[in-house]
Design a protein around this motif. Structure first.
Motif, mmCIF file in Angstrom:
data_model
loop_
_atom_site.group_PDB
_atom_site.id
_atom_site.type_symbol
_atom_site.label_atom_id
_atom_site.label_comp_id
_atom_site.label_asym_id
_atom_site.label_seq_id
_atom_site.Cartn_x
_atom_site.Cartn_y
_atom_site.Cartn_z
ATOM 1 N N THR A 179 3.918 3.211 -6.704
ATOM 2 C CA THR A 179 5.475 3.008 -6.347
ATOM 3 C C THR A 179 6.050 1.530 -6.330
ATOM 4 O OG1 THR A 179 4.950 2.896 -4.039
ATOM 5 C CG2 THR A 179 5.242 5.227 -5.188
ATOM 6 N N MET A 180 5.303 0.623 -6.526
ATOM 7 C CA MET A 180 5.917 -0.675 -6.084
ATOM 8 C C MET A 180 5.244 -1.767 -7.188
ATOM 9 S SD MET A 180 5.653 -1.104 -1.897
ATOM 10 C CE MET A 180 7.044 -2.380 -1.911
ATOM 11 N N ASN A 181 6.099 -2.605 -7.471
ATOM 12 C CA ASN A 181 5.815 -3.565 -8.724
ATOM 13 C C ASN A 181 5.743 -5.079 -8.125
ATOM 14 O OD1 ASN A 181 4.724 -2.853 -10.819
ATOM 15 N ND2 ASN A 181 6.566 -2.404 -11.908
ATOM 16 N N ILE A 182 5.921 -5.255 -6.785
ATOM 17 C CA ILE A 182 5.705 -6.580 -5.964
ATOM 18 C C ILE A 182 4.400 -7.520 -6.212
ATOM 19 C CG2 ILE A 182 7.438 -5.670 -4.208
ATOM 20 C CD1 ILE A 182 5.329 -5.687 -2.027
ATOM 21 N N PRO A 183 4.423 -8.759 -6.100
ATOM 22 C CA PRO A 183 3.390 -9.355 -6.359
ATOM 23 C C PRO A 183 2.226 -9.081 -5.257
ATOM 24 C CG PRO A 183 5.110 -10.735 -6.522
ATOM 25 C CD PRO A 183 5.568 -9.758 -6.109
#
Length: 232
Positions: A71-75
């Motif tokens: 669900t997330m593409n944060i580093p």
């Protein structure tokens, strides 16, 4: 506005040390002691980067990374007491952007956190500026929408991590240009290289697995043996 970082590690002393060093850089820091606690926290808090340990009870870092990437593409920067290449490759293959082996110098970890946050800001600024210009790169069936950070192959959207997207965008924007590891790092992070050659190699392999029909015989990302990589 201060950036927000989540530190996930079952060792409270490591969490404390990392927390202190990140807070001294003006960052807002949350802590979690395992993958399950991290997932719960992410439901309620806006986090921009995760420092994630591999070996933890209840849910380890590998499983947590896979779940976060749904669900997330944060580093995500992985931490592990294991320094073997296979462990690094496993962490990067599950969707991590960087990997730091324990024991580590807190200043090195801080530098990597800041580099990832800086890269995300540069990508965001570039995306907002590109909306008024030509922000679409088309290479045969591969389409890269720079303003929306979307990649499609034959009409099907491909899920890339932020670092994978940045590497692909860099090379696709300079078709035919050969990039060695140093050039990729300077082009994506805007500073001198401190990642290993193997880290970039794993990211390239991950991109190929997602966009190529046959990663062993790539159509898009070519290897120039002894030199680097290029997009044709």
């Amino acid at each position: 506005m201060n950036h927000t970082v989540l530190v996930v590690d079952d060792d409270p002393e490591i969490r404390d040390v990392v927390h202190i060093f990140l807070r001294n850089e003006g960052l807002r820091v949350f802590e979690a002691e395992d993958g399950l606690k991290a997932l719960e926290l992410l439901k309620n808090e806006a986090v921009e980067l995760i420092v994630l340990d591999v070996m933890m009870p209840h849910m380890d870092g590998i499983k947590a990374c896979l779940k976060i990437r749904e669900t997330m593409n944060i580093p995500i920067i992985m931490l592990s007491a294991k320094g073997e290449d296979i462990d690094k490759i496993t962490g990067l293959t599950t969707g991590a952007d960087d990997y730091v082996s324990k024991p580590f110098n807190p200043l090195e970890l801080v530098a990597r956190v800041k580099a990832q946050l800086r890269r995300i800001k540069l990508a965001s600024d570039g995306g907002s500026q590109s909306q008024s210009g030509g922000a679409i790169i088309e290479i045969n069936d591969l389409i890269i929408d720079k303003s929306r950070h979307v990649v499609t192959v034959r009409g099907k959207q491909v899920s890339l991590t932020p670092i994978e997207f940045s590497i692909l965008e860099l090379m696709a924007s300079h078709r035919g240009h050969v990039f060695n590891v140093e050039k990729i790092y300077r082009g994506v992070w805007k500073e001198d290289k401190f990642l290993s050659d193997n880290t970039i190699m794993v990211h390239i392999r991950n991109i190929r697995e997602k966009i190529e029909d046959n990663p062993r015989e790539p159509r898009y990302i070519k290897t120039v043996w002894g030199v680097g990589y290029k997009v044709e």
